[in-house]
Scaffold this active site. Sequence first.
Site, PDB file in Angstrom:
ATOM      1  N   ASP A   7       0.855  -1.175   0.000  1.00  0.00           N
ATOM      2  CA  ASP A   7       0.000   0.000   0.000  1.00  0.00           C
ATOM      3  C   ASP A   7       0.893   1.228   0.000  1.00  0.00           C
ATOM      4  O   ASP A   7       2.065   1.167   0.394  1.00  0.00           O
ATOM      5  CB  ASP A   7      -0.916  -0.005   1.230  1.00  0.00           C
ATOM      6  CG  ASP A   7      -1.908   1.149   1.216  1.00  0.00           C
ATOM      7  OD1 ASP A   7      -2.489   1.420   0.145  1.00  0.00           O
ATOM      8  OD2 ASP A   7      -2.085   1.801   2.260  1.00  0.00           O
ATOM      9  N   GLU A   9       0.831   5.714   0.700  1.00  0.00           N
ATOM     10  CA  GLU A   9       0.149   6.960   1.052  1.00  0.00           C
ATOM     11  C   GLU A   9       0.777   8.060   0.203  1.00  0.00           C
ATOM     12  O   GLU A   9       1.977   7.997  -0.119  1.00  0.00           O
ATOM     13  CB  GLU A   9       0.285   7.272   2.540  1.00  0.00           C
ATOM     14  CG  GLU A   9      -0.312   6.220   3.470  1.00  0.00           C
ATOM     15  CD  GLU A   9      -1.800   6.010   3.267  1.00  0.00           C
ATOM     16  OE1 GLU A   9      -2.478   6.950   2.799  1.00  0.00           O
ATOM     17  OE2 GLU A   9      -2.296   4.910   3.566  1.00  0.00           O
ATOM     18  N   GLU A  52      -6.131  18.104   3.107  1.00  0.00           N
ATOM     19  CA  GLU A  52      -7.008  16.959   2.880  1.00  0.00           C
ATOM     20  C   GLU A  52      -6.241  15.646   3.025  1.00  0.00           C
ATOM     21  O   GLU A  52      -6.745  14.681   3.601  1.00  0.00           O
ATOM     22  CB  GLU A  52      -7.632  17.017   1.490  1.00  0.00           C
ATOM     23  CG  GLU A  52      -8.266  18.356   1.104  1.00  0.00           C
ATOM     24  CD  GLU A  52      -7.240  19.315   0.518  1.00  0.00           C
ATOM     25  OE1 GLU A  52      -6.790  19.102  -0.628  1.00  0.00           O
ATOM     26  OE2 GLU A  52      -6.902  20.282   1.236  1.00  0.00           O
ATOM     27  N   HIS A  57      -3.975  10.501   6.391  1.00  0.00           N
ATOM     28  CA  HIS A  57      -2.891   9.662   6.923  1.00  0.00           C
ATOM     29  C   HIS A  57      -2.108  10.277   8.079  1.00  0.00           C
ATOM     30  O   HIS A  57      -1.319   9.581   8.729  1.00  0.00           O
ATOM     31  CB  HIS A  57      -1.916   9.262   5.811  1.00  0.00           C
ATOM     32  CG  HIS A  57      -1.436  10.393   4.948  1.00  0.00           C
ATOM     33  ND1 HIS A  57      -0.769  11.492   5.447  1.00  0.00           N
ATOM     34  CD2 HIS A  57      -1.529  10.579   3.604  1.00  0.00           C
ATOM     35  CE1 HIS A  57      -0.452  12.294   4.459  1.00  0.00           C
ATOM     36  NE2 HIS A  57      -0.924  11.770   3.317  1.00  0.00           N
ATOM     37  N   HIS A 150      -5.204   6.112   7.939  1.00  0.00           N
ATOM     38  CA  HIS A 150      -4.578   5.273   6.921  1.00  0.00           C
ATOM     39  C   HIS A 150      -3.076   5.219   7.184  1.00  0.00           C
ATOM     40  O   HIS A 150      -2.441   6.226   7.475  1.00  0.00           O
ATOM     41  CB  HIS A 150      -4.823   5.852   5.527  1.00  0.00           C
ATOM     42  CG  HIS A 150      -6.216   5.658   5.040  1.00  0.00           C
ATOM     43  ND1 HIS A 150      -6.513   5.099   3.820  1.00  0.00           N
ATOM     44  CD2 HIS A 150      -7.408   5.950   5.610  1.00  0.00           C
ATOM     45  CE1 HIS A 150      -7.824   5.055   3.658  1.00  0.00           C
ATOM     46  NE2 HIS A 150      -8.386   5.581   4.730  1.00  0.00           N
ATOM     47  N   ASP A 155      -2.190  -0.968   6.781  1.00  0.00           N
ATOM     48  CA  ASP A 155      -3.183  -1.330   5.766  1.00  0.00           C
ATOM     49  C   ASP A 155      -2.751  -2.565   4.974  1.00  0.00           C
ATOM     50  O   ASP A 155      -3.583  -3.386   4.579  1.00  0.00           O
ATOM     51  CB  ASP A 155      -3.423  -0.162   4.812  1.00  0.00           C
ATOM     52  CG  ASP A 155      -4.287   0.930   5.447  1.00  0.00           C
ATOM     53  OD1 ASP A 155      -4.662   0.772   6.623  1.00  0.00           O
ATOM     54  OD2 ASP A 155      -4.565   1.935   4.772  1.00  0.00           O
TER      55      ASP A 155
END
Length: 244
Positions: A7, A9, A52, A57, A150, A155
């Site tokens: 994953d 970010e 945002e 995260h 997140h 994750d």
Amino acid sequence: MREIVFDTETTGLDVMTGDRVVEIGCVELINHLPTENNFHVYINPERDMPEEAFRVHGLSQEFLSDKPKFAEIAKDFHEFIKDTVLIAHNASFDVKFLNWELDKAGFPKIDNDLVIDTLAMARQRFPAGPNNLDVLCSRFGIDNSKRTLHGALLDSEILADVYLELIGGRQTSFMLSSDQQSVADSAGGGTGLRQPARTRPSPLPARLTEAEIEAHLTFLKEVKGDVIWAQYMPQPEVADQSGG
């Protein structure tokens, strides 16, 4: 069999407008079992962190300011994932970002043929949706209570459990070791978890009458060339000519 659940970010949703990768998390699976040989790194995106993205995260520009740039971790990352099946949720998003970063750093892009998208798998299994990671955890009874924000590594660890459920449940993890497999193969026990076909101790009796068999054999004689299935046909009993 080696697989990597991963994953990322990022600073936003569009690499083409300047968004960058800020975290990569990878979980290694061997024969569907986690090995704890993971890859995890925070990355300095060399830009600001939009509010945002920070709310998603929690990685601030200040926190990332002293972290390595992607070019500085690109070699280690490439070596870790090279020639390995990669598994991600909504994989096209992560792959797009990583391919941009890898290309910019002078490394080969990820081969799409090696990528498995668990979102596509989930949509096929649960077409009514939704199929985000939290919902899938709820469906499969997977604990995701630590997922308040997140995080790429967390994750990935959760997704590894989801992936195992999507491919058939935790029982797929119970694979034979290579030593056990060698013994099974040498004993004629098949490969992997597949068992050898069972055979009947005696064949089932034919359900055709002798007249039906005779009629079929007569038909086969009229067919030109060798007829492969003729050898498998039951033969009619021949009357005893001995007079006994």
